[in-house]
Design an enzyme around this catalytic site. Structure first.
Site, PDB file in Angstrom:
ATOM      1  N   GLY A  11       0.817  -1.205   0.000  1.00 36.45           N
ATOM      2  CA  GLY A  11       0.000   0.000   0.000  1.00 36.45           C
ATOM      3  C   GLY A  11       0.852   1.258   0.000  1.00 36.45           C
ATOM      4  N   ILE A  38      -3.154 -11.781   7.447  1.00 35.73           N
ATOM      5  CA  ILE A  38      -3.313 -11.348   8.839  1.00 35.73           C
ATOM      6  C   ILE A  38      -4.709 -11.628   9.380  1.00 35.73           C
ATOM      7  CG2 ILE A  38      -1.478  -9.635   8.717  1.00 35.73           C
ATOM      8  CD1 ILE A  38      -3.632  -7.472   8.442  1.00 35.73           C
ATOM      9  N   TYR A 126     -16.497   2.475   7.409  1.00 34.42           N
ATOM     10  CA  TYR A 126     -15.035   2.558   7.476  1.00 34.42           C
ATOM     11  C   TYR A 126     -14.594   3.076   8.836  1.00 34.42           C
ATOM     12  CZ  TYR A 126     -10.338   4.416   6.678  1.00 34.42           C
ATOM     13  OH  TYR A 126      -9.007   4.705   6.786  1.00 34.42           O
TER      14      TYR A 126
END
Length: 290
Positions: A11, A38, A126
């Site tokens: 990222g 993960i 989010y």
């Protein structure tokens, strides 16, 4: 010397960390989904034990803010459950966990910069999943440094700066929201701050939540105009309101972060957002180097 695990290494922030690097004495393992899932706690545990990791830097996140409204389970899997896995392993294996969070944990109704003690009240999937990730870290009782940031951009991946440059080439005029206020954050500067934190001999005595963005305040409209200027783009930018540009997820109208704590705790000097943008544009546009 440290054995460092970086997750989400492909990222924006993870790539910036790779570009900057740590000390030559550190052994750094840059991972993304292909190298380490993960969401699988036992996979994380095996990796940490195998490589004797003592510091985990979590750059992985589900950041598609509008898409998260339609994919709450997927957002929660990455932003909450995976974070809980990292925190549990960090506690069990005696690791320091450095985790990156967001301004979206706030509702955006403030009129002065948010401190680490300001009331959280996320208004989107989010934001809620990121806050739940923070709470999972607290519940694990692992040694952690949580860094909330905002308006992240870089030379890599998808972000506002690169979108504005692309649209400027396609159109003669852009309309950008002018009533959402915040502070842009250059991933390269945040990466440098994280390296400084990891390198701090007393970091173990400074756990907690911190805020980081570049200095200064602007609207998305003002940010876009500066991008056009810094990039030498002949594109007109006009302001519009949030009401005129509705989105599926609610954005904070005000998301300026107070950075006093992180600057004092780790002796950081934070660049102004305009200067940081200039450095990013130098790397993005070859003509700027002449």
């Amino acid at each position: 010397m440290a054995n460092i695990l970086v997750t989400g290494a492909n990222g924006q922030l993870g790539t910036a960390l790779k570009r900057i690097g740590f000390t030559m004495l550190d052994d750094v393992f840059y991972t993304d989904l292909a190298e380490l899932d993960i969401t699988d706690q036992e996979a994380v545990r095996r990796f940490v034990q195998l490589h004797e990791i003592d510091t985990i830097i979590n750059c992985a996140a589900y950041t598609a803010v509008d898409k998260a409204e339609d994919e709450p389970e997927k957002a929660a899997l990455i932003n909450t459950e995976a974070v809980a896995n990292l925190a549990t392993v960090a506690y069990d294996e005696d690791c320091l966990l450095i985790h990156v969070s967001t301004d979206y944990v706030f509702d955006g109704t403030a009129t002065e910069p948010y401190t680490e003690k300001s009331r959280v009240n996320p208004q989107s999937v989010y934001g809620r999943t990121k806050l739940a990730g923070e709470k999972a870290i607290a519940a694990s009782h692992c040694l952690s440094v949580i860094i909330r940031t905002a308006w992240l951009y870089s030379e890599d991946g998808n972000n506002f700066v690169k979108t504005m440059l692309r649209l400027a080439k396609e159109k003669g005029e852009l309309r950008v929201v002018s009533d959402q206020i915040g502070s842009p954050t250059y991933a390269g500067d945040l990466a440098k701050a994280i390296v400084a934190i990891v390198s701090d001999d007393n970091v173990m005595e400074k756990p907690g939540v911190y805020h980081y963005s570049n200095e200064g305040i602007c609207s998305w409209y003002e940010f876009a105009r500066e991008i056009m200027s810094a990039g030498g783009m002949e594109c007109r930018v006009e302001p519009l309101t949030t009401e005129q540009y509705p989105t599926k997820a609610k954005r904070p109208a005000y998301s300026v972060l107070d950075k006093t704590k992180i600057k004092k705790s780790f002796s950081l000097e934070i660049p102004e957002w305009q200067e940081a943008l200039t450095r990013c544009m130098y790397n993005l546009i070859p003509e700027n180097r002449r």
